[in-house]
Structure formats: structure tokens, C-alpha cells
Design a protein around this motif. Structure first.
Motif, PDB file in Angstrom:
ATOM      1  N   THR A  28      -5.635   5.998  -4.722  1.00 35.02           N
ATOM      2  CA  THR A  28      -5.207   5.129  -3.629  1.00 35.02           C
ATOM      3  C   THR A  28      -6.425   4.394  -3.089  1.00 35.02           C
ATOM      4  OG1 THR A  28      -3.418   6.649  -3.087  1.00 35.02           O
ATOM      5  CG2 THR A  28      -4.063   5.072  -1.381  1.00 35.02           C
ATOM      6  N   TYR A  29      -6.278   3.087  -2.932  1.00 33.62           N
ATOM      7  CA  TYR A  29      -7.328   2.247  -2.359  1.00 33.62           C
ATOM      8  C   TYR A  29      -6.654   1.249  -1.439  1.00 33.62           C
ATOM      9  CZ  TYR A  29     -11.625  -0.532  -2.143  1.00 33.62           C
ATOM     10  OH  TYR A  29     -12.763  -1.190  -1.718  1.00 33.62           O
ATOM     11  N   HIS A  30      -7.051   1.230  -0.187  1.00 31.26           N
ATOM     12  CA  HIS A  30      -6.424   0.377   0.833  1.00 31.26           C
ATOM     13  C   HIS A  30      -4.903   0.558   0.846  1.00 31.26           C
ATOM     14  CE1 HIS A  30     -10.173  -2.416   0.933  1.00 31.26           C
ATOM     15  NE2 HIS A  30     -10.402  -1.220   1.442  1.00 31.26           N
ATOM     16  N   ASP A  31      -4.493   1.811   0.874  1.00 31.43           N
ATOM     17  CA  ASP A  31      -3.078   2.207   1.018  1.00 31.43           C
ATOM     18  C   ASP A  31      -2.192   1.832  -0.158  1.00 31.43           C
ATOM     19  OD1 ASP A  31      -3.543   3.350   3.563  1.00 31.43           O
ATOM     20  OD2 ASP A  31      -3.414   1.360   4.483  1.00 31.43           O
ATOM     21  N   ARG A  32      -2.775   1.567  -1.308  1.00 24.54           N
ATOM     22  CA  ARG A  32      -1.968   1.242  -2.493  1.00 24.54           C
ATOM     23  C   ARG A  32      -2.415   2.100  -3.663  1.00 24.54           C
ATOM     24  NH1 ARG A  32      -1.675  -5.278  -2.051  1.00 24.54           N
ATOM     25  NH2 ARG A  32      -0.130  -5.306  -0.393  1.00 24.54           N
ATOM     26  N   LEU A  33      -1.433   2.703  -4.339  1.00 25.07           N
ATOM     27  CA  LEU A  33      -1.726   3.493  -5.527  1.00 25.07           C
ATOM     28  C   LEU A  33      -2.036   2.538  -6.680  1.00 25.07           C
ATOM     29  CD1 LEU A  33      -1.920   6.244  -6.907  1.00 25.07           C
ATOM     30  CD2 LEU A  33       0.549   6.094  -7.343  1.00 25.07           C
ATOM     31  N   ARG A  34      -3.185   2.755  -7.304  1.00 20.06           N
ATOM     32  CA  ARG A  34      -3.647   1.861  -8.366  1.00 20.06           C
ATOM     33  C   ARG A  34      -4.013   2.659  -9.600  1.00 20.06           C
ATOM     34  NH1 ARG A  34      -5.980  -2.799  -5.295  1.00 20.06           N
ATOM     35  NH2 ARG A  34      -5.488  -2.345  -3.132  1.00 20.06           N
ATOM     36  N   HIS A  61       3.366  -5.360  -4.365  1.00 20.94           N
ATOM     37  CA  HIS A  61       2.065  -6.012  -4.229  1.00 20.94           C
ATOM     38  C   HIS A  61       2.271  -7.519  -4.191  1.00 20.94           C
ATOM     39  CE1 HIS A  61       2.810  -5.373  -8.530  1.00 20.94           C
ATOM     40  NE2 HIS A  61       2.239  -6.539  -8.710  1.00 20.94           N
ATOM     41  N   ASP A  75     -13.760   4.481   0.120  1.00 23.05           N
ATOM     42  CA  ASP A  75     -12.418   4.012   0.472  1.00 23.05           C
ATOM     43  C   ASP A  75     -11.365   4.455  -0.546  1.00 23.05           C
ATOM     44  OD1 ASP A  75     -13.270   2.756   2.781  1.00 23.05           O
ATOM     45  OD2 ASP A  75     -13.544   0.802   1.824  1.00 23.05           O
ATOM     46  N   SER A  77      -9.103   7.275  -2.264  1.00 28.16           N
ATOM     47  CA  SER A  77      -8.598   8.611  -1.930  1.00 28.16           C
ATOM     48  C   SER A  77      -7.678   9.117  -3.041  1.00 28.16           C
ATOM     49  CB  SER A  77      -7.862   8.599  -0.587  1.00 28.16           C
ATOM     50  OG  SER A  77      -6.782   7.709  -0.621  1.00 28.16           O
ATOM     51  N   ASP A  78      -7.574  10.424  -3.128  1.00 26.52           N
ATOM     52  CA  ASP A  78      -6.696  11.123  -4.077  1.00 26.52           C
ATOM     53  C   ASP A  78      -6.876  10.675  -5.530  1.00 26.52           C
ATOM     54  OD1 ASP A  78      -5.528  12.488  -1.888  1.00 26.52           O
ATOM     55  OD2 ASP A  78      -4.225  10.767  -1.518  1.00 26.52           O
TER      56      ASP A  78
END
Length: 87
Positions: A28-34, A61, A75, A77-78
Motif C-alpha cells: 500500500t502506498y498513499h492508501d492504494r494497493l499496488r 484509480h 510511505d 505499508s504492508d
């Protein structure tokens, strides 16, 4: 004396492993799973950064999800290693 935040070694090490083994990462980066493929790790102005090729944003997106990105590691996460294709 400066202390290193605990999230840097964990995320840095996982990204380093992915880079070395040519594995994709889901994070997750800036609240988006990538889905990202790390190609280089470094520092900018005292902050750890990763140069990645992003292959997808999972979920809604508003821009082209594929392409080169420079992400601040603190920045991210997970992060998890993924079996998604390496790009």
C-alpha cells in the motif's frame, strides 16, 4: 546521534530481497494497493527511496497504473512478496 526508524529495515530488506530475486511486491502506498517491481534503492534528502516499476493499482484509480515510480519507503505499508510477474 540519529536513530533509524524500525520500519525502514523491514521494508528496505523486503524490497532488497524482491530486487535481488526479481520478485514483485504488493504494498500500500498513499492508501492504494499496488503491485510494484523494485529496481533500485537509495536515499534522497535523508529519506529512503525505491525506484520501482508499478504494474497495477488494485481498486479504483484515476491515472495509468503502469509506469516508473519513485516511492519514499517510509510511505510504503504492508509490503509482501508476490507471485505476480516481474517487470
Amino acid at each position: 546521534m540519529t536513530t533509524t526508524p524500525t520500519f525502514i529495515p523491514t521494508t528496505w530488506n523486503l524490497l532488497h530481497e524482491a530486487l535481488t530475486d526479481r520478485r514483485a511486491v504488493r504494498a500500500t502506498y498513499h492508501d492504494r494497493l499496488r503491485i510494484i517491481c523494485p529496481h533500485a534503492l537509495g536515499w534522497k534528502n535523508g529519506r529512503a527511496k525505491a525506484l520501482v516499476y508499478q504494474t497495477a493499482i488494485l481498486g479504483p484509480h484515476d491515472h495509468e497504473p503502469r509506469g516508473w515510480r519513485s516511492l519514499f519507503i517510509d510511505d510504503i505499508s504492508d509490503p509482501t512478496l508476490s507471485d505476480d510477474p516481474w517487470t
